[in-house]
Design a protein around this motif. Structure first.
Motif, PDB file in Angstrom:
ATOM      1  N   UNK A 117      49.947  50.178 101.246  1.00 27.90           N
ATOM      2  CA  UNK A 117      48.554  49.754 101.388  1.00 27.90           C
ATOM      3  C   UNK A 117      47.675  50.441 100.337  1.00 27.90           C
ATOM      4  N   UNK A 118      48.114  51.609  99.884  1.00 29.29           N
ATOM      5  CA  UNK A 118      47.324  52.363  98.912  1.00 29.29           C
ATOM      6  C   UNK A 118      47.471  51.888  97.482  1.00 29.29           C
ATOM      7  N   UNK A 119      48.374  50.941  97.238  1.00 36.38           N
ATOM      8  CA  UNK A 119      48.488  50.406  95.874  1.00 36.38           C
ATOM      9  C   UNK A 119      47.174  49.700  95.547  1.00 36.38           C
ATOM     10  N   UNK A 120      46.544  50.067  94.416  1.00 31.57           N
ATOM     11  CA  UNK A 120      45.220  49.520  94.127  1.00 31.57           C
ATOM     12  C   UNK A 120      45.210  47.996  94.126  1.00 31.57           C
ATOM     13  N   UNK A 121      44.188  47.423  94.741  1.00 31.98           N
ATOM     14  CA  UNK A 121      44.056  45.968  94.784  1.00 31.98           C
ATOM     15  C   UNK A 121      44.001  45.387  93.382  1.00 31.98           C
ATOM     16  N   UNK A 122      43.513  46.181  92.417  1.00 34.09           N
ATOM     17  CA  UNK A 122      43.415  45.685  91.039  1.00 34.09           C
ATOM     18  C   UNK A 122      44.785  45.275  90.494  1.00 34.09           C
ATOM     19  N   UNK A 123      45.815  46.060  90.854  1.00 36.37           N
ATOM     20  CA  UNK A 123      47.150  45.746  90.349  1.00 36.37           C
ATOM     21  C   UNK A 123      47.660  44.450  90.943  1.00 36.37           C
ATOM     22  N   UNK A 124      47.387  44.291  92.223  1.00 32.26           N
ATOM     23  CA  UNK A 124      47.824  43.085  92.911  1.00 32.26           C
ATOM     24  C   UNK A 124      47.123  41.864  92.313  1.00 32.26           C
ATOM     25  N   UNK A 125      45.811  42.010  92.100  1.00 31.84           N
ATOM     26  CA  UNK A 125      45.053  40.891  91.538  1.00 31.84           C
ATOM     27  C   UNK A 125      45.530  40.558  90.132  1.00 31.84           C
ATOM     28  N   UNK A 126      45.819  41.618  89.340  1.00 33.47           N
ATOM     29  CA  UNK A 126      46.286  41.375  87.975  1.00 33.47           C
ATOM     30  C   UNK A 126      47.551  40.541  88.001  1.00 33.47           C
ATOM     31  N   UNK A 127      48.444  40.867  88.926  1.00 33.93           N
ATOM     32  CA  UNK A 127      49.703  40.139  89.010  1.00 33.93           C
ATOM     33  C   UNK A 127      49.473  38.689  89.436  1.00 33.93           C
ATOM     34  N   UNK A 128      48.655  38.512  90.468  1.00 33.44           N
ATOM     35  CA  UNK A 128      48.401  37.151  90.949  1.00 33.44           C
ATOM     36  C   UNK A 128      47.703  36.319  89.880  1.00 33.44           C
ATOM     37  N   UNK A 129      46.801  36.950  89.129  1.00 32.65           N
ATOM     38  CA  UNK A 129      46.050  36.215  88.105  1.00 32.65           C
ATOM     39  C   UNK A 129      46.965  35.732  86.986  1.00 32.65           C
ATOM     40  N   UNK A 130      48.140  36.367  86.855  1.00 29.14           N
ATOM     41  CA  UNK A 130      49.076  35.928  85.814  1.00 29.14           C
ATOM     42  C   UNK A 130      50.003  34.832  86.307  1.00 29.14           C
TER      43      UNK A 130
END
Lengths: 303, 253
Positions: free
Chosen positions: A177-190
């Motif tokens: 849960x502590x993995x920054x949301x930014x990383x998740x969004x970056x992946x989804x945006x790709x």
């Protein structure tokens, strides 16, 4: 002109004394731990005057009350390792996958409910889990697998898995849960799917936390006494199958300490077993600590 | 349909639970142009940007009404595969957010998840993207080292390279320079100038001078409404509305 006064005032003395008080309190628990360790070693080491370290650790026979007595704890060590290992095989997938589900898939509302419930599992007294294993699981195993006794390695591993799942799940979930949301969004945006994002970004970024969780869970399992005392079967022999009764180190210590003559060889041997057990849990904790520091940097950009 | 219109926002409303963040937005994005979205904090410009690649789908209890047309097709149509859609619309975030992987793997990530397996093709595309993002010269000797060792400006250009690698048609930028120093900012702005030859760019910015420098069209938002949209030159010299001129001259916001 009066100027500004720089000299130490009463306030600063108060600061200093508060710091001292906290230091003393912190010291108290460290000293207590040190004293327990000292005691453990003082009461355990004398056995090595009778038995060599090698014979003690690798000796296959544990007949502490025979004459002459055999003090070989190899079977107990193997029992502890086997029980912990099998329980890890059960608890790691269950714990980590539950954590993944809670952190990534479950709705916020479900997560709010399920996580405390999983953590509550950890609050079950171990004697209750042992009782459950004895009365419900043992007869079940005996019937289903047609084995001599339901009180065996597998039963103990199963019960220990129940006990370590909350630790593994809860700490893993925090890490995931502590993995920054930014990383998740970056992946989804790709154009990555949710699953690809979990597998390629979220797990690698939280792997140190997950490893720490697993090791802490296993360290809990290896030190657990009551459950193995009740359901492991108690036979001091190197296990040959999943359904053999075994006698892990904590069970041996707990079962025999009351009948071992004070400061006799048996008594010393049990404390020495305690030292070995302590070495295992210490190792687990050091490894967990190392991993969590080693791979700490997971965050988004640091500027 | 005007073929130079890449993307069109049609009567778009957006709600965070009960709060309406966007009110009937009508806006067109022209191919090979940079459109800047400006306005005070909370005016909805970032929300709008995140509607354009359906990033807002991730927010629980949020709701969209209206259409966003990408080359005439509504991206909120139930038949649209949002994963494929996002491959066509790149995004660069406010804070540089490289993955904790090597420089190479950061750029290769989008290629890999989109099914590219051939090692030499990947290598080629990584190099091309890093060159496009004007980062190649600085990182070519440390391409297999962690991206987290780069400076903030380099990290942000890496994120741009990562977005370009999958060859999107539109690049969305959410305050891409807000965490960078002036030199890094200048590099990114130069980059935006070059990129518009190939891409359609939408950029959210708090920096008025930046909007004036990089964009062709500027849209001014206030309280979830699109107040005025026009050529950047006109918005910054002769805006039609008083609110716009108040904002760009710094009288409020």
């Amino acid at each position: 002109m009066k100027g500004i006064s720089y000299t130490a005032s009463g306030r600063q003395r108060k600061e200093r004394s508060i710091r001292l008080v906290f230091f003393a309190i912190a010291l108290a628990s460290i000293i207590t731990l040190g004293l327990i360790l000292l005691f453990l070693f003082m009461e355990g080491l004398p056995i090595f005057k009778k038995v060599s370290v090698q014979d003690f650790l690798l000796g296959k026979y544990w007949y502490p009350t025979d004459d002459p007595a055999d003090f070989g704890i190899f079977a107990l060590i193997m029992a502890s390792i086997a029980v912990t290992g099998v329980s890890a095989v059960i608890s790691i997938p269950l714990g980590v996958l539950t954590a993944l589900y809670l952190a990534e898939a479950a709705s916020a509302r479900l997560r709010q409910w399920v996580k405390p419930v999983v953590e509550l599992l950890a609050a079950l007294p171990s004697v209750v889990i042992g009782f459950f294993g004895m009365v419900i699981v043992a007869p079940f195993l005996q019937d289903v697998f047609n084995v001599a006794t339901g009180l065996n390695l597998f039963n103990a591993a199963l019960m220990l898995a129940f006990m370590s799942i909350p630790t593994i799940c809860s700490i893993s979930e925090d890490a995931i849960f502590g993995v920054p949301a930014e990383l998740k969004e970056a992946s989804l945006a790709l154009g990555a799917t949710h699953w690809e994002t979990i597998w390629r970004v979220i797990i690698p970024a939280s792997i140190s936390g997950i490893c720490t969780a697993v090791i802490l869970g296993m360290s809990r399992a290896i030190g657990e006494t009551m459950v193995v005392l009740m359901v492991a079967g108690g036979a001091a022999m190197v296990p040959g199958s999943l359904f053999d009764p075994v006698r892990p180190m904590p069970a041996s210590i707990a079962a025999e300490m009351a009948e071992a003559p004070f400061r006799g060889d048996h008594y010393y041997a049990l404390f020495a077993t305690g030292i070995v057990l302590f070495a295992f849990t210490l190792l687990f904790n050091v490894v967990a600590d190392y991993i969590s520091n080693r791979y700490r940097q997971v965050g988004a950009a640091t500027l | 349909m005007d073929s130079s219109i890449k993307m069109a926002v049609n009567d778009l409303d957006f709600f965070y639970a009960d709060f309406q963040a966007l009110h009937r937005i009508l806006l067109k994005f022209t191919s090979n142009q940079v459109t800047a979205l400006i306005g005070p904090s909370g005016c909805g410009k970032s929300t709008l940007l995140r509607c354009l690649n359906r990033m807002n789908d991730l927010i629980p209890y949020s709701r969209v009404k209206g259409q966003v047309l990408l080359e005439g097709r509504n991206i909120y149509d139930p038949n649209v595969d949002v994963v494929t859609l996002r491959r066509h619309i790149g995004m660069v975030f406010q804070k540089p957010n490289p993955f904790p992987k090597s420089v190479f793997e950061n750029v290769a990530y989008g290629l890999r998840v989109n099914g590219m397996r051939d090692r030499s093709m990947i290598t080629e595309r990584v190099e091309k993207s890093l060159k496009q993002a004007a980062l190649w010269e600085e990182v070519k000797d440390r391409i297999h080292e962690s991206a987290l060792g780069l400076s903030g400006g380099q990290q942000q250009r890496l994120c741009i390279a990562r977005a370009l690698a999958v060859e999107p048609e539109i690049v969305l930028m959410d305050e891409p320079c807000s965490a960078l120093d002036p030199i890094a900012t200048q590099k990114i702005e130069e980059l935006i100038h070059q990129l518009k030859e190939k891409y359609t760019i939408v950029i959210v910015t708090h920096n008025m001078q930046q909007a004036a420098r990089v964009s062709d069209v500027t849209a001014f938002f206030y309280l979830g409404k699109l107040i005025e949209v026009d050529e950047t030159k006109k918005i910054f010299t002769r805006p039609s509305l008083k609110e716009t001129s108040d904002y760009i001259t710094g009288r409020f916001g």
